[in-house]
Design an enzyme around this catalytic site. Structure first.
Site, PDB file in Angstrom:
ATOM      1  N   GLU A 106      26.259  13.411  14.982  1.00 10.25           N
ATOM      2  CA  GLU A 106      26.335  11.912  15.244  1.00 10.25           C
ATOM      3  C   GLU A 106      27.595  10.993  14.883  1.00 10.25           C
ATOM      4  O   GLU A 106      28.368  11.855  14.072  1.00 10.25           O
ATOM      5  CB  GLU A 106      25.327  11.273  14.140  1.00 10.25           C
ATOM      6  CG  GLU A 106      23.769  11.618  14.547  1.00 10.25           C
ATOM      7  CD  GLU A 106      22.923  10.977  13.611  1.00 10.25           C
ATOM      8  OE1 GLU A 106      21.845  10.665  13.956  1.00 10.25           O
ATOM      9  OE2 GLU A 106      22.896  11.035  12.282  1.00 10.25           O
ATOM     10  N   CYS A 157      25.852  18.721  -1.452  1.00 15.62           N
ATOM     11  CA  CYS A 157      25.867  17.604  -2.333  1.00 15.62           C
ATOM     12  C   CYS A 157      24.199  17.105  -2.356  1.00 15.62           C
ATOM     13  O   CYS A 157      23.822  16.600  -1.212  1.00 15.62           O
ATOM     14  CB  CYS A 157      26.924  16.390  -2.167  1.00 15.62           C
ATOM     15  SG  CYS A 157      28.477  16.978  -1.931  1.00 15.62           S
ATOM     16  N   CYS A 190      33.560   6.259  12.691  1.00 16.17           N
ATOM     17  CA  CYS A 190      32.886   7.292  11.622  1.00 16.17           C
ATOM     18  C   CYS A 190      32.487   8.476  12.420  1.00 16.17           C
ATOM     19  O   CYS A 190      31.569   8.548  13.292  1.00 16.17           O
ATOM     20  CB  CYS A 190      31.998   6.929  10.680  1.00 16.17           C
ATOM     21  SG  CYS A 190      31.543   7.982   9.578  1.00 16.17           S
ATOM     22  N   CYS A 202      26.499  20.599   7.122  1.00 15.07           N
ATOM     23  CA  CYS A 202      27.654  20.537   6.100  1.00 15.07           C
ATOM     24  C   CYS A 202      27.370  21.718   4.919  1.00 15.07           C
ATOM     25  O   CYS A 202      26.132  21.893   4.587  1.00 15.07           O
ATOM     26  CB  CYS A 202      27.815  19.371   5.282  1.00 15.07           C
ATOM     27  SG  CYS A 202      29.177  19.255   4.004  1.00 15.07           S
ATOM     28  N   CYS A 213      23.303  13.612  -0.438  1.00 15.40           N
ATOM     29  CA  CYS A 213      23.528  13.559   0.863  1.00 15.40           C
ATOM     30  C   CYS A 213      22.607  14.101   1.775  1.00 15.40           C
ATOM     31  O   CYS A 213      22.487  15.404   1.785  1.00 15.40           O
ATOM     32  CB  CYS A 213      25.188  14.140   1.124  1.00 15.40           C
ATOM     33  SG  CYS A 213      25.619  13.918   2.930  1.00 15.40           S
ATOM     34  N   CYS A 216      26.754   5.912   5.029  1.00 12.68           N
ATOM     35  CA  CYS A 216      27.089   6.909   4.303  1.00 12.68           C
ATOM     36  C   CYS A 216      26.113   8.004   3.659  1.00 12.68           C
ATOM     37  O   CYS A 216      25.235   7.562   3.199  1.00 12.68           O
ATOM     38  CB  CYS A 216      28.115   6.740   3.153  1.00 12.68           C
ATOM     39  SG  CYS A 216      29.342   5.494   3.636  1.00 12.68           S
TER      40      CYS A 216
HETATM   41  N1  SAH Z   1      32.394  15.718   3.321  1.00 12.39           N
HETATM   42  C1  SAH Z   1      33.209  14.565   3.117  1.00 12.39           C
HETATM   43  C2  SAH Z   1      33.110  13.478   4.125  1.00 12.39           C
HETATM   44  C3  SAH Z   1      31.642  12.978   4.574  1.00 12.39           C
HETATM   45  S1  SAH Z   1      30.710  11.817   3.425  1.00 12.39           S
HETATM   46  C4  SAH Z   1      33.323  14.046   1.870  1.00 12.39           C
HETATM   47  O1  SAH Z   1      32.224  14.569   0.917  1.00 12.39           O
HETATM   48  O2  SAH Z   1      33.884  13.342   1.451  1.00 12.39           O
HETATM   49  C5  SAH Z   1      31.642  10.205   3.392  1.00 12.39           C
HETATM   50  C6  SAH Z   1      31.051   9.858   2.029  1.00 12.39           C
HETATM   51  O3  SAH Z   1      29.730   9.307   1.733  1.00 12.39           O
HETATM   52  C7  SAH Z   1      31.250  10.663   0.802  1.00 12.39           C
HETATM   53  O4  SAH Z   1      32.035  10.205  -0.034  1.00 12.39           O
HETATM   54  C8  SAH Z   1      29.946  11.179   0.483  1.00 12.39           C
HETATM   55  O5  SAH Z   1      29.913  11.589  -0.966  1.00 12.39           O
HETATM   56  C9  SAH Z   1      29.477   9.746   0.380  1.00 12.39           C
HETATM   57  N2  SAH Z   1      27.895   9.801   0.693  1.00 12.39           N
HETATM   58  C10 SAH Z   1      27.018  10.929   0.755  1.00 12.39           C
HETATM   59  N3  SAH Z   1      25.572  10.855   0.704  1.00 12.39           N
HETATM   60  C11 SAH Z   1      25.787   9.364   0.441  1.00 12.39           C
HETATM   61  C12 SAH Z   1      24.590   8.614   0.035  1.00 12.39           C
HETATM   62  N4  SAH Z   1      23.422   8.898   0.061  1.00 12.39           N
HETATM   63  N5  SAH Z   1      24.740   7.182  -0.150  1.00 12.39           N
HETATM   64  C13 SAH Z   1      26.080   6.771  -0.321  1.00 12.39           C
HETATM   65  N6  SAH Z   1      27.169   7.566  -0.101  1.00 12.39           N
HETATM   66  C14 SAH Z   1      27.024   8.834   0.126  1.00 12.39           C
END
Ligand code: SAH
Length: 378
Positions: free
Chosen positions: A115, A139, A128, A135, A142, A366
């Protein structure tokens, strides 16, 4: 399909190519300028055809050689096949914010789904994009991380998302009329620095002046990472001053080990040291991404610790109210806790902003990108 082998905290595979059954066809955007010319020559075409192709693709966002009227008809088929194989096909678009936010679901040649999200603001339009399908960073807050890593995207597949967004902007499809795509953020699916080569090739396609690239300023491109220190160090050597964003999410190693599992390999201090070196080299302030999760990482003492860590650094904190993801019991912070968190950071004179939650209603914010056809409402 999805494999969880890379979600092991040891992450020995961070820089390895995941196994790929059938590689996507080679695309013009996988190549640098010299290689593009060489490809033309290898195909029996004059080298200058490569530049014409670049102009069509990067200046006019046109990837259909059948319509390239300055190319002799008999060459167009060959150029379509060898320069511009279709890498991404739109499955569906979902919009919100009266059409100003749009999430596109793409099918890749092997059926894999990714996406991208396009957002029009008053002063800029940002796309974006995804750098991996799934991935491997795992985390827990996410959505993308929950399915594991499917595969790396090629430079062509990453670039194609940006070119598609630039085309939508130019065509006037977004409310407000035609506009220019001004910003690109690697904040979609995947960990960009775990797919280093393809990400750098696509960054070069984005920042190179037209006609060889899209001509978007490096400062308007943000690479967001969980903090792969060796990746940040490599990026520093590229001489492309893209903005670096580090997903920190907590200032203490104890909690970060579970929020961002790669922390077992690269600790908070090492990550910040690498980001400092990056800022020093590029002269660019970096961002610290911090998803505020109720009663998990939003306590006043953590804000205080973060303030002390960052007060003399060239960093800016971007707080992201946690976006809900399926199966997670965590939720965004209470408004009063968020306010207090900001106030404490400001007390240390650390620049801080709270990110808007664009795209939440369409699972496009995000951490919500999971590229499931079923989960996305039509
Ligand atoms: N892998 C990279 C880029 C992808 S995510 C990274 O981790 O930076 C982009 C941002 O969204 C990251 O800062 C990630 O931690 C954040 N993110 C992931 N899940 C989220 C959620 N449920 N709510 C808010 N931000 C989130």
């Amino acid at each position: 399909m999805s494999t969880r082998e890379n979600s092991n905290p040891e992450l020995k595979l961070v820089f390895d190519e995941p196994k790929q059954k059938v590689r996507p066809p080679q695309h013009f955007a996988d190549l640098d300028v010299e290689e593009r010319k060489q490809l033309a020559i290898d195909l029996g075409l004059p080298a200058f055809r490569a530049k014409q192709a670049a102009t069509h693709f990067f200046t006019h966002y046109n990837d259909e050689p059948e319509t390239w009227s300055d190319i002799p008809k008999e060459m167009r088929q060959l150029m379509a096949e060898k320069f511009m194989p279709r890498l991404i096909t739109l499955v569906k678009s979902v919009t919100t914010d009266s059409g100003k936010t749009r999430k596109d679901l793409w099918r890749l040649h092997d059926g894999v789904l990714v996406e991208s999200v396009l957002m029009r603001y008053t002063d800029r339009t940002t796309v974006c994009i995804s750098s991996q399908a799934g991935c491997g960073m795992n985390c827990p807050f996410c959505a993308t991380g929950q399915g594991g890593l499917t595969r790396n995207l090629t430079a062509g597949e990453i670039t194609a998302q940006v070119v598609a967004a630039a085309r939508v902007c130019a065509s006037g499809e977004l409310p407000g009329g035609p506009t220019r795509l001004s910003n690109v953020v690697f904040m979609g699916m995947g960990e960009p620095l775990a797919n280093y080569k393809s990400v750098i090739r696509s960054v070069r396609n984005i920042v190179s002046p037209q006609p060889e690239g899209l001509g978007i300023g490096a400062r308007s491109v943000t690479v967001s990472t969980v903090g792969l220190v060796n990746g940040i160090e490599k990026l520093m050597g590229e001489d492309i001053p893209v903005t670096l964003a580090v997903s920190l999410h907590t200032p203490d190693d104890e909690l970060r080990d579970s929020l961002v599992p790669i922390n077992s390999r690269f600790k908070v201090r090492e990550v910040l040291a690498a980001a400092d070196a990056y800022a020093e080299k590029t002269g660019r302030r970096y961002s610290i991404e911090y998803a505020l999760i109720r009663d998990i990482n939003d306590q006043a003492w953590r804000s205080d610790l973060l303030g002390r860590l960052l007060k003399n650094r060239n960093a800016h904190v971007n707080l992201i109210p946690l976006n809900p993801t399926p199966g997670s019991k965590w939720t965004a912070s209470r408004p009063e806790d968020e306010k207090e968190f900001v106030r404490i950071l400001e007390g240390y004179r650390v620049p801080v902003t709270v990110r808007d939650t664009r795209g939440r209603e369409i699972d496009g914010a995000c951490g919500q990108l999971a590229a499931s056809e079923i989960a996305s409402p039509s």
